[in-house]
Design a protein around this motif. Structure first.
Motif, short mmCIF file in Angstrom:
data_model
loop_
_atom_site.label_atom_id
_atom_site.label_comp_id
_atom_site.label_asym_id
_atom_site.label_seq_id
_atom_site.Cartn_x
_atom_site.Cartn_y
_atom_site.Cartn_z
N GLU A 169 -3.97 21.70 -20.23
CA GLU A 169 -3.94 22.13 -18.83
C GLU A 169 -3.17 21.13 -17.98
O GLU A 169 -3.42 19.92 -18.04
N THR A 170 -2.23 21.64 -17.20
CA THR A 170 -1.43 20.80 -16.31
C THR A 170 -1.78 21.11 -14.86
O THR A 170 -1.94 22.27 -14.50
N GLY A 171 -1.88 20.07 -14.05
CA GLY A 171 -2.16 20.25 -12.64
C GLY A 171 -1.54 19.16 -11.81
O GLY A 171 -0.95 18.20 -12.34
N ALA A 172 -1.67 19.27 -10.52
CA ALA A 172 -1.06 18.31 -9.60
C ALA A 172 -1.96 17.10 -9.40
O ALA A 172 -3.19 17.17 -9.54
N LEU A 173 -1.32 15.98 -9.07
CA LEU A 173 -2.01 14.74 -8.69
C LEU A 173 -1.55 14.35 -7.30
O LEU A 173 -0.38 14.52 -6.94
N PHE A 174 -2.46 13.74 -6.52
CA PHE A 174 -2.10 13.24 -5.19
C PHE A 174 -3.09 12.12 -4.87
O PHE A 174 -4.29 12.26 -5.06
N GLY A 175 -2.55 10.99 -4.43
CA GLY A 175 -3.46 9.88 -4.22
C GLY A 175 -2.87 8.72 -3.44
O GLY A 175 -1.78 8.82 -2.85
N VAL A 176 -3.59 7.61 -3.47
CA VAL A 176 -3.22 6.41 -2.74
C VAL A 176 -3.36 5.21 -3.67
O VAL A 176 -4.05 5.26 -4.69
N HIS A 177 -2.71 4.11 -3.29
CA HIS A 177 -2.79 2.89 -4.09
C HIS A 177 -2.60 1.67 -3.20
O HIS A 177 -2.04 1.76 -2.09
N VAL A 214 0.87 -1.18 0.00
CA VAL A 214 0.00 0.00 0.00
C VAL A 214 0.90 1.22 0.00
O VAL A 214 2.05 1.16 0.44
N GLY A 215 0.38 2.35 -0.50
CA GLY A 215 1.21 3.54 -0.50
C GLY A 215 0.50 4.76 -1.03
O GLY A 215 -0.73 4.79 -1.17
N GLY A 216 1.30 5.78 -1.32
CA GLY A 216 0.77 7.03 -1.83
C GLY A 216 1.62 7.54 -2.97
O GLY A 216 2.74 7.07 -3.20
N GLN A 217 1.09 8.53 -3.72
CA GLN A 217 1.79 9.07 -4.87
C GLN A 217 1.52 10.57 -5.02
O GLN A 217 0.48 11.07 -4.59
N LEU A 218 2.50 11.25 -5.62
CA LEU A 218 2.40 12.66 -5.99
C LEU A 218 2.89 12.80 -7.42
O LEU A 218 3.82 12.10 -7.83
N GLY A 219 2.28 13.73 -8.16
CA GLY A 219 2.73 13.90 -9.53
C GLY A 219 2.00 15.01 -10.26
O GLY A 219 1.52 15.97 -9.64
N PHE A 220 1.92 14.87 -11.57
CA PHE A 220 1.29 15.88 -12.41
C PHE A 220 0.39 15.20 -13.43
O PHE A 220 0.52 14.00 -13.72
N GLY A 221 -0.53 15.95 -14.00
CA GLY A 221 -1.36 15.47 -15.09
C GLY A 221 -1.50 16.57 -16.13
O GLY A 221 -1.60 17.75 -15.80
N ASP A 222 -1.48 16.18 -17.39
CA ASP A 222 -1.62 17.12 -18.50
C ASP A 222 -2.81 16.67 -19.35
O ASP A 222 -2.84 15.54 -19.85
N LEU A 223 -3.82 17.56 -19.51
CA LEU A 223 -5.08 17.21 -20.17
C LEU A 223 -5.21 17.93 -21.50
O LEU A 223 -4.90 19.13 -21.60
N SER A 224 -5.69 17.20 -22.51
CA SER A 224 -6.09 17.79 -23.78
C SER A 224 -7.41 17.16 -24.19
O SER A 224 -7.73 16.03 -23.78
N ALA A 225 -8.21 17.89 -24.98
CA ALA A 225 -9.53 17.39 -25.35
C ALA A 225 -9.92 17.91 -26.72
O ALA A 225 -9.52 19.01 -27.13
#
Length: 218
Positions: free
Chosen positions: A80-88, A57-68
């Motif tokens: 658009e780029t933004g931050a990601l934060f989550g668990v797994h 189990v753990g956590g993560q930090l990162g970025f995401g870049d979206l196009s549509a």
């Protein structure tokens, strides 16, 4: 003179017998020579392998870049780029060289693209991305390079409800895990997501994500 000849002749016969007896006695007293003992070869030292099998189990930090795109035209003003934060949480099984696994993860995001003016005067937020992931890796000792793919669901919201809702999609990518200690894994991962007909027909959304992850293995 006759006794003297007899004594001398007896001595002549006795001397070889004494010499032969002495040689026989000397041979009988000599100890047999043992053959040299065989020398065992030095033991071969085999480096212990790494077994990736187990839950983590753990956590993560990162970025995401979206196009549509909507009907082949850009649906957002700019990527658009933004931050990601989550668990797994996941499980790996090590077959020796090949490692298979499954994982569930969840990311919140700060991605907030603006919808193109030609479509609507609005912006929307990517609230979250959830994934069900399959992993195929190669056991390289403390390193585990792997491919990943599976199902994803994104949830978005907007002021005018134009892009409210959630949609299913797919993703593929890969990463590298490093076994820093017997219980801690540090990894990096890049995934490309595709959401076709998101919320409305013809709206196709792509999201590229990159994360750094820390996991505790049991």
């Amino acid at each position: 003179m006759k006794p003297t000849f007899t004594t001398a002749r007896s001595s002549m016969f006795a001397l070889p017998l004494i010499l032969a007896g002495g040689m026989a006695a000397a041979g009988g007293l000599a100890e047999p020579v043992a053959p040299p003992a065989p020398v065992a070869p030095p033991p071969v030292v085999v480096a212990p392998g790494t077994d990736w099998t187990g839950f983590y189990v753990g956590g993560q930090l990162g970025f995401g870049d979206l196009s549509a795109e909507l009907g082949g035209a850009d649906a957002v003003d700019d990527d658009e780029t933004g931050a990601l934060f989550g668990v797994h949480a996941g499980y790996l099984y090590d077959f020796g060289t090949v490692v298979l696994g499954g994982e569930l993860d969840y990311d919140g995001t700060s991605i907030e693209p603006s919808i193109a003016d030609a479509i609507a005067d609005d912006s929307f937020e990517v609230d979250s991305v959830a994934r069900a992931k399959l992993l195929l890796g190669y056991d390289a000792g403390q390193f585990l390079p792997y491919l990943a793919g599976g199902w994803a669901q994104a949830t978005t919201s907007s002021d005018t409800a134009a892009v409210d809702g959630d949609g299913d999609g797919t993703f593929f990518g890969g990463g590298v895990k490093y076994l820093a200690t017997p219980n801690w894994i540090v990894s990096g991962e890049i995934l490309q997501h595709q959401f076709d007909d998101y919320v409305t027909d013809g709206l196709d959304v792509e999201v590229l994500t990159g994360t750094l992850r820390a996991s505790y293995r049991f």
